[in-house]
Design a protein around this motif. Sequence first.
Motif, short mmCIF file in Angstrom:
data_model
loop_
_atom_site.label_atom_id
_atom_site.label_comp_id
_atom_site.label_asym_id
_atom_site.label_seq_id
_atom_site.Cartn_x
_atom_site.Cartn_y
_atom_site.Cartn_z
N GLY A 84 0.96 -1.44 0.03
CA GLY A 84 0.06 -0.10 0.37
C GLY A 84 0.54 1.67 0.22
O GLY A 84 0.90 1.77 -1.10
N VAL A 85 1.56 1.31 1.45
CA VAL A 85 2.34 2.09 1.38
C VAL A 85 3.41 2.42 -0.08
O VAL A 85 4.05 3.64 -0.46
CB VAL A 85 3.25 2.20 2.38
CG1 VAL A 85 4.37 3.61 1.97
CG2 VAL A 85 2.02 2.85 3.25
N GLY A 86 4.21 1.37 -0.42
CA GLY A 86 4.64 1.15 -1.50
C GLY A 86 4.51 1.59 -2.49
O GLY A 86 4.95 2.24 -3.54
N LEU A 87 3.08 1.57 -3.34
CA LEU A 87 2.44 1.40 -4.08
C LEU A 87 2.46 3.28 -4.29
O LEU A 87 2.51 4.30 -5.05
CB LEU A 87 1.09 0.94 -5.05
CG LEU A 87 -0.31 1.61 -5.70
CD1 LEU A 87 1.25 1.71 -6.69
CD2 LEU A 87 -1.04 1.37 -5.82
N GLY A 88 1.87 4.06 -3.17
CA GLY A 88 2.13 5.35 -2.87
C GLY A 88 2.88 5.96 -3.18
O GLY A 88 3.09 7.20 -4.33
N ILE A 176 10.02 -1.78 -7.75
CA ILE A 176 9.58 -2.93 -8.59
C ILE A 176 8.11 -2.12 -9.30
O ILE A 176 8.21 -2.04 -10.46
CB ILE A 176 9.48 -4.15 -7.51
CG1 ILE A 176 10.78 -4.28 -7.69
CG2 ILE A 176 8.49 -4.69 -8.70
CD1 ILE A 176 10.26 -6.12 -6.86
N LEU A 177 7.03 -1.21 -8.46
CA LEU A 177 5.98 -1.09 -8.71
C LEU A 177 6.18 0.56 -9.56
O LEU A 177 5.65 0.82 -10.45
CB LEU A 177 5.44 -0.79 -7.95
CG LEU A 177 4.73 -1.80 -7.22
CD1 LEU A 177 3.97 -1.61 -5.44
CD2 LEU A 177 3.55 -2.75 -7.75
N TYR A 178 7.90 1.24 -9.30
CA TYR A 178 7.67 2.69 -10.03
C TYR A 178 8.25 2.34 -11.31
O TYR A 178 7.47 2.64 -12.61
CB TYR A 178 9.10 2.87 -9.03
CG TYR A 178 9.28 3.97 -9.86
CD1 TYR A 178 8.88 4.82 -10.15
CD2 TYR A 178 10.78 4.19 -9.95
CE1 TYR A 178 9.43 6.61 -10.43
CE2 TYR A 178 11.60 5.19 -10.80
CZ TYR A 178 10.57 6.10 -11.66
OH TYR A 178 11.66 7.18 -11.98
N ALA A 179 9.09 1.09 -12.00
CA ALA A 179 9.48 0.83 -12.93
C ALA A 179 8.11 -0.05 -13.72
O ALA A 179 8.33 0.47 -14.90
CB ALA A 179 10.31 -1.00 -12.82
N ALA A 180 7.15 -0.43 -12.92
CA ALA A 180 6.37 -0.90 -13.51
C ALA A 180 5.44 0.21 -13.99
O ALA A 180 4.13 0.73 -15.57
CB ALA A 180 5.00 -1.85 -13.12
#
Length: 292
Positions: A84-88, A176-180
């Motif tokens: 959650g926090v990581g995606l934000g 990882i999510l940022y790269a996506a």
Amino acid sequence: MLPYRSRRSVAVFLLPPILLFGGGVLLPIIQSLVLSFFHWDGITQMRFAGLDNYTRMLGQDPVFWKAFVNQLLYLVICVTIQMGVGLGIACLLLTITRGREVLKVLLLMPAVISTTAIALLFQRIYSLDPRGLVNSVLDAVGLGSLDQAWLSNTSTVLAAVSVPEGWRFLGLYTIILYAALLSVPKELEEAASLDGAGAWKVFTAIRFPHIRPVWTTTLVMAVTYGLRGFDIPYLLTNGGPGRASELVTTYMYKTAFTSTNYGYASAISVFIVVECLVAVGLIVGIMRRGKD
């Protein structure tokens, strides 16, 4: 179909990692499965137990179920922080133009720090005497009445041991999510914005559907690692006070190496493998249904 030479080349390159995986992962799992049907203290002759270890684990051991509930709460806290926090944070990184590379390095640093160092760090952060960071911040904002020994309070210790684990891999999953998110076609976002779509609509209708496969894979990583979490909780509290922070993994470790009941500990380890497989199946099924 690949030509024979190409198939042979692929087999040659795949064989070493398959052998390593089989010897380092599959073989111990099979050994634990076999040992779970025996009573054994590591010294004397093994005695066949049938399903006794599983019967005790699932129906006669309240400590196991306490540890299982703790593990689920631990998992929820860790995954909320990491995903959650990581995606934000990953979405915020898209808006930053200066210092982005430095931020990414700082985010990744906890993932490469020694587990022991992280445990020692958070012991100081949670400390009451001498006053650690958490209690100092509470005093600074006028909430000094909430000061406490966070690792010694049965009502706060589980959350206290979960936060370091969540923080440890927050940066890794964020990157990882940022790269996506970087792979999302900008023209689709621009077209949606021109049509009047807000930031939330762009995220839910374009960004998240595009990164869904990466999100699913990352979620599987986070959940399975959370279900196997051991080192930081064990180093911080060893399952205490009482059984307030006991996890299935720490209970399995103490059953094997403190109580020397290797058969029962093997049954618990088999349960951990099964719950990881069930969790992966549920995640993949839910994400596919959501996609449909």
